[in-house]
Design an enzyme around this catalytic site. Structure first.
Site: not given
Length: 462
Positions: A273, A367, A401
């Site tokens: 991320s 995601d 994600h």
């Protein structure tokens, strides 16, 4: 919940033997009549293979012996994290004609998952309270997973036949945990057993801040000197990303390269991320980096401008008002970000074509936080346009994600540590559980290849 002695070996389950003249169960999948089920009072044994100490990312084979032929049972798994949050999963099974239940061969007939899923009781764990993500805060203690076997099928399952406790560790034997407080650098270094030196990896998590050690601790069990690096919201580090400077990460790289247990002359980077675009910036501007893995990351600098010496990488434009709310009332922030290819946003794109080594992009196609697939495609086109090799891009269907090491349950939604809002991460448990196993092996293979030239790691036995 404490660790029981012998929790990883064959564990006898309480119960009586069958009454004289007991008739075995039918071979079909129809539930046994209540009176038949009540007659089954057997001694059973849960077996876990391997029987010794087990790492969290290691598959385990679960079987139950001593059941009646064709006996329907429900298996339940539960664990509590360090804050007392409870996670549970269950599945319905039927013993074979010998009274054996082997989760590597027997499909689940219903419950938290269906089909042949030997590790389903782990990856299907769900929080008792919604929006709680399972993370390991203290890697020096194992997670204790309680396994229970009940007679019959839930919701009509009968008496408890017995239970066993299975301890899953985050430090393999011989792995050393070394807190790092060197200059400004804050983190924890995990060293494999042996004299070394070992290939080095710097591991960065995302915009929640703090120090996450569990991925680095597991990597050390596979031969890497892994530094779990905090960069904000930890001890005396900045409270906000706005106060971050790339020089901090340069100091961390130099710490690793100067460490006697780290095999130079380069290290690898692993970022998830927000940690991913920080890794891109490190690989682009800092020396001594030869391999970079990005998990669901952006190719532009995000959230806050990033200074380095006499320059500043601007932040990708965003409009928080463009978030959406799904049918469950969860926020989806994927649409708030501007297109990094348009207008002034191009200045926020990190010049990763300057990087020394190769890239591996791990992409979840579901995601809900980043347009990870789009960003990986931008990276591929930009690198090739600048005469560089095409990056390795692995896309996983039905994967959200939060791609974690194997057997962590899928976190489809949680309350963001900084935003304080419930956000949707995406992901379907059946797809993502497989993606996490595959991605973990590919990450190791990539680093072994580019940091020390070793052969690929072996595939999972399950």
């Amino acid at each position: 919940m404490g660790e029981a002695p012998g929790a990883n070996c064959d564990c006898p389950l309480g119960g009586e033997g069958p009454p004289a003249g007991h008739v075995t169960g039918e071979a079909d999948n129809a539930p046994l009549p209540p009176q038949r089920s009540a007659e089954i009072r057997m001694a059973a044994t849960v077996s876990l293979e391997p029987a010794g100490r087990c790492a969290w990312d290691e598959p385990v084979r679960i079987s139950v012996r001593g059941l009646a032929p064709g006996q329907p049972v429900t298996l339940r798994a539960s664990l509590r994290d360090e804050r007392g949050a409870l996670f549970r999963a269950h599945a319905r099974y039927r013993a074979d004609d010998r009274g054996l239940l082997d989760l590597a061969r027997a499909p689940a007939l219903g419950g938290s998952f269906v089909g042949l899923e030997p590790m389903g009781l782990l990856w299907a764990l769900e929080p008792e309270k919604p929006l709680v993500r399972l993370v390991k805060r203290d890697v020096q203690t194992p997670f204790a997973v309680e396994l229970e076997v009940l007679d019959g099928h839930e919701p009509d399952a009968g008496r408890l036949l017995g239970r066993a406790l299975h301890a899953r560790h985050f430090l393999r034997p011989g792995v050393r945990r070394v807190p790092v407080r060197a200059g400004r650098v804050r983190g924890t270094l995990f060293l494999p057993p042996g004299a070394g030196p070992f290939p080095g990896i710097i591991d960065l998590y995302g915009s929640g801040g703090g120090l996450c050690e569990y991925r680095a601790s597991l990597l050390a069990g596979h031969g890497f000197a892994a530094l779990a690096l905090a960069y904000f919201r930890f001890e005396d580090l900045p409270e906000y990303l706005d106060d971050l400077q790339l020089e901090y990460f340069e100091e961390a790289v130099n710490f690793m390269l100067q460490h006697p247990k780290v095999k130079g002359p380069n290290v690898g980077l692993l970022g998830f991320s927000k940690g991913g675009d920080l890794c891109l910036s490190m690989a682009s501007f800092l020396k001594g980096i030869t391999a970079t893995v990005l998990i669901n990351s952006c190719v532009a600098n995000t959230v806050a401008p990033l200074p380095y010496k006499d320059m500043i990488i601007p932040s990708l434009g965003s409009d928080p008002k463009r978030y959406t709310i799904n049918e469950s009332g969860l926020l989806n922030f994927m649409g708030i970000w501007e297109n990094p290819l348009e207008g002034s946003n191009q200045k926020s794109i990190i010049p990763f074509e300057r990087a020394q080594g190769p890239f591996l992009f791990i992409v979840g196609m579901d995601d809900n936080n980043w347009k990870s697939s789009f960003y990986a495609q931008i990276a591929s086109e930009r690198l090739q346009a600048n005469g560089k090799d095409r990056p390795e891009i692995i896309c996983y269907k039905g994967t959200g994600h939060c791609i974690e090491p194997p057997y962590f349950p899928v976190c489809r939604a949680s309350v963001h540590a900084v935003l304080g809002q419930p956000i949707c991460h995406g992901g379907e448990p059946e797809f993502q559980s497989r993606a996490q196993v595959d991605a973990w092996q590919r990450i190791q293979t990539f680093f072994h290849k580019h940091l020390n030239g070793q052969k690929p790691v072996q595939s999972s036995k399950l």
